[in-house]
Design an enzyme around this catalytic site. Structure first.
Site, PDB file in Angstrom:
ATOM      1  N   CYS A 130      31.521  27.946  14.173  1.00  0.00           N
ATOM      2  CA  CYS A 130      31.557  29.110  15.070  1.00  0.00           C
ATOM      3  C   CYS A 130      32.059  28.764  16.466  1.00  0.00           C
ATOM      4  CB  CYS A 130      30.175  29.747  15.157  1.00  0.00           C
ATOM      5  SG  CYS A 130      29.485  30.218  13.556  1.00  0.00           S
ATOM      6  N   ASN A 163      28.574  38.259  11.992  1.00  0.00           N
ATOM      7  CA  ASN A 163      28.999  36.931  12.421  1.00  0.00           C
ATOM      8  C   ASN A 163      30.279  36.568  11.678  1.00  0.00           C
ATOM      9  OD1 ASN A 163      29.346  34.188  12.880  1.00  0.00           O
ATOM     10  ND2 ASN A 163      27.186  33.672  12.649  1.00  0.00           N
ATOM     11  N   HIS A 207      29.303  34.100  21.345  1.00  0.00           N
ATOM     12  CA  HIS A 207      29.442  34.134  19.889  1.00  0.00           C
ATOM     13  C   HIS A 207      28.530  35.215  19.332  1.00  0.00           C
ATOM     14  CE1 HIS A 207      29.645  33.180  15.720  1.00  0.00           C
ATOM     15  NE2 HIS A 207      28.427  32.659  15.678  1.00  0.00           N
TER      16      HIS A 207
END
Length: 343
Positions: free
Chosen positions: A130, A300, A270
Site C-alpha cells: 500500500c 482499500n 492511504h
C-alpha cells in the site's frame, strides 16, 4: 605523479543546482462493477452496518474477469498524460507500483508501456504494498533530480479481487480494484515535491501477507487447498502499527520542511479504514474536513489508493496552485511513507 587524463574534466552535473520535481498531471481509473455491502451479505456472514461501523466502506469496485492490472494502469496513465499534455514518446521512465501484477514477469510496467505507446521509455515494477505509489514517486523524483530523465510516469494499480478470499469475512469486505497515475517533471520552479520520507520494518512482515505463490511456497495442491494464495491479515496488529507509522512519517515530513499541520491544506492518507484515518487525524491535530476520504466508495486499493485519492482531490478543487498537501501511507512489509507537496 602523472595526472589522470580526466583530472581536469568536470562532471557536467556537478555544479547544477538540484532540479525541483512537480506532479504535472494526475489520472485515475476504477472498474464499472460496483460491489456493495448488501452484495457481500449474500456471500459471507456480515451486514452493511457491521462493515460501515468498523471500516467506513460502503462499496468497492471489482474489475471484469478479462480486465487486468495493466489495463487499469494504462487507463489511469492516459488520463494523467492528457492532463499533463504529454504523449507516449515524451515519457522517459514508467514505474508501476503493484502487488497484483498481470504475471510474475514481464513487468506490468512493460505491458503498460506498450498500451500507452511509450516506446522509448524504460519500465519496471516495484512492490511496497500500500506504500508503493509514494515509494515510486520518490524513485521517480530521484531520476529527475539527478538529470537522468526528464519525464517519469508513476502508476499505482491493483486487481486485489484476485487475491481476496471471498470466504473470509474479516478481509473480503476491505479491498477493491483500480489504478491511479501521476506524471512527474521539472518545470524550473521552486515548488513541487518538497520532501519524501520512507521507512520499513521487516520484523513484522507476518501480520499482512500472501503466503504462497513465491519461492517459499510455490503453487501446489497443498497451497491451493490451504487457501494460501489469498491475502492474510492480523487486523488488530495492522491497525495499531498503521496509525503509529503514518503519524511518525507525517510528522517527520512536516519537520523536514519546517511546517506544521496547520500549514497543510489537504491531507491525503492511504484509504484503509475510517478508524485509522480518524485516529491519524486526531494524533496529527488535523480536523477531519482537512482529510480527503474516498474509501467509502472504493475500499482499500493498496498501491492505487492514495494515487486515486490524489487525482480525485485535485480535480475536485480540494487544493489550489501553491497550496501545501500531505500524502501519507502504510502497507505490508511493514512499509510506510509520507510526502509534502506544494501544488
Amino acid at each position: 605523479m602523472t595526472k589522470s587524463p580526466t583530472a581536469n574534466l568536470r562532471n557536467p552535473r556537478s555544479k547544477a543546482p538540484p532540479r525541483s520535481v512537480h506532479i504535472v498531471g494526475t489520472g485515475s481509473y476504477v472498474p464499472q462493477r460496483v460491489l456493495r455491502n448488501a452484495d457481500l451479505e449474500k456471500l459471507v456472514d456480515t451486514t452493511d452496518d457491521w462493515i460501515v461501523t468498523r471500516t467506513g466502506i460502503r462499496e468497492r469496485r471489482i474489475a471484469a474477469e478479462n480486465e487486468c492490472t495493466s489495463d487499469m494502469g494504462a487507463q489511469a496513465a492516459l488520463r494523467a498524460m492528457e492532463q499533463a499534455g504529454v504523449r507516449g514518446e515524451d515519457i522517459d521512465l514508467i514505474i508501476c507500483a503493484t502487488l497484483t501484477p498481470d504475471m510474475p514477469f514481464p513487468a506490468t510496467a512493460c505491458l503498460i508501456q506498450q498500451k500507452i505507446g511509450a516506446k522509448r521509455a524504460a519500465a519496471f515494477d516495484m512492490e511496497a504494498a500500500c506504500s508503493g505509489f509514494l515509494y515510486a514517486v520518490e524513485i521517480g523524483q530521484q531520476f529527475i533530480t539527478s538529470g537522468t530523465y526528464n519525464t517519469v510516469l508513476v502508476i499505482g494499480a491493483e486487481k486485489l479481487s484476485t487475491i481476496t478470499d471471498w470466504e473470509d469475512r474479516s478481509t473480503c469486505v476491505l479491498f477493491g480494484d483500480g489504478a491511479g497515475a501521476a506524471v512527474l517533471r521539472s518545470s524550473g520552479q521552486t515548488h513541487g515535491i518538497l520532501t519524501t520520507c520512507m521507512g520499513a520494518d521487516g520484523s513484522q512482515s507476518d501480520i499482512l501477507l500472501m503466503p504462497a505463490g513465491g519461492a517459499r511456497y510455490p503453487a501446489s495442491k497443498e497451497s491451493v487447498s490451504g487457501r494460501m494464495h489469498y491475502l492474510k491479515m492480523a487486523g488488530k496488529e495492522v491497525f495499531k502499527n498503521a496509525v503509529v507509522a503514518m503519524q511518525t512519517a507525517a510528522e517527520e515530513a512536516l519537520r523536514k520542511c519546517n511546517l506544521t499541520i496547520q500549514d497543510i491544506q489537504c491531507v491525503i492518507p492511504h484509504q484503509a479504514n475510517i478508524r485509522i484515518l480518524e485516529a491519524l487525524a486526531d494524533r496529527l491535530g488535523a480536523p477531519m474536513d482537512k482529510v480527503y476520504v474516498n474509501l467509502d466508495r472504493y475500499g482499500n486499493v493498496s498501491a492505487a489508493s492514495v494515487a486515486i485519492a490524489l487525482d480525485e482531490a485535485a480535480r475536485a478543487g480540494r487544493f489550489q496552485r501553491g497550496d501545501l498537501i500531505l500524502l501519507v501511507v502504510f502497507g505490508s512489509g511493514l512499509t510506510w511513507a509520507a510526502a509534502v507537496i506544494q501544488w
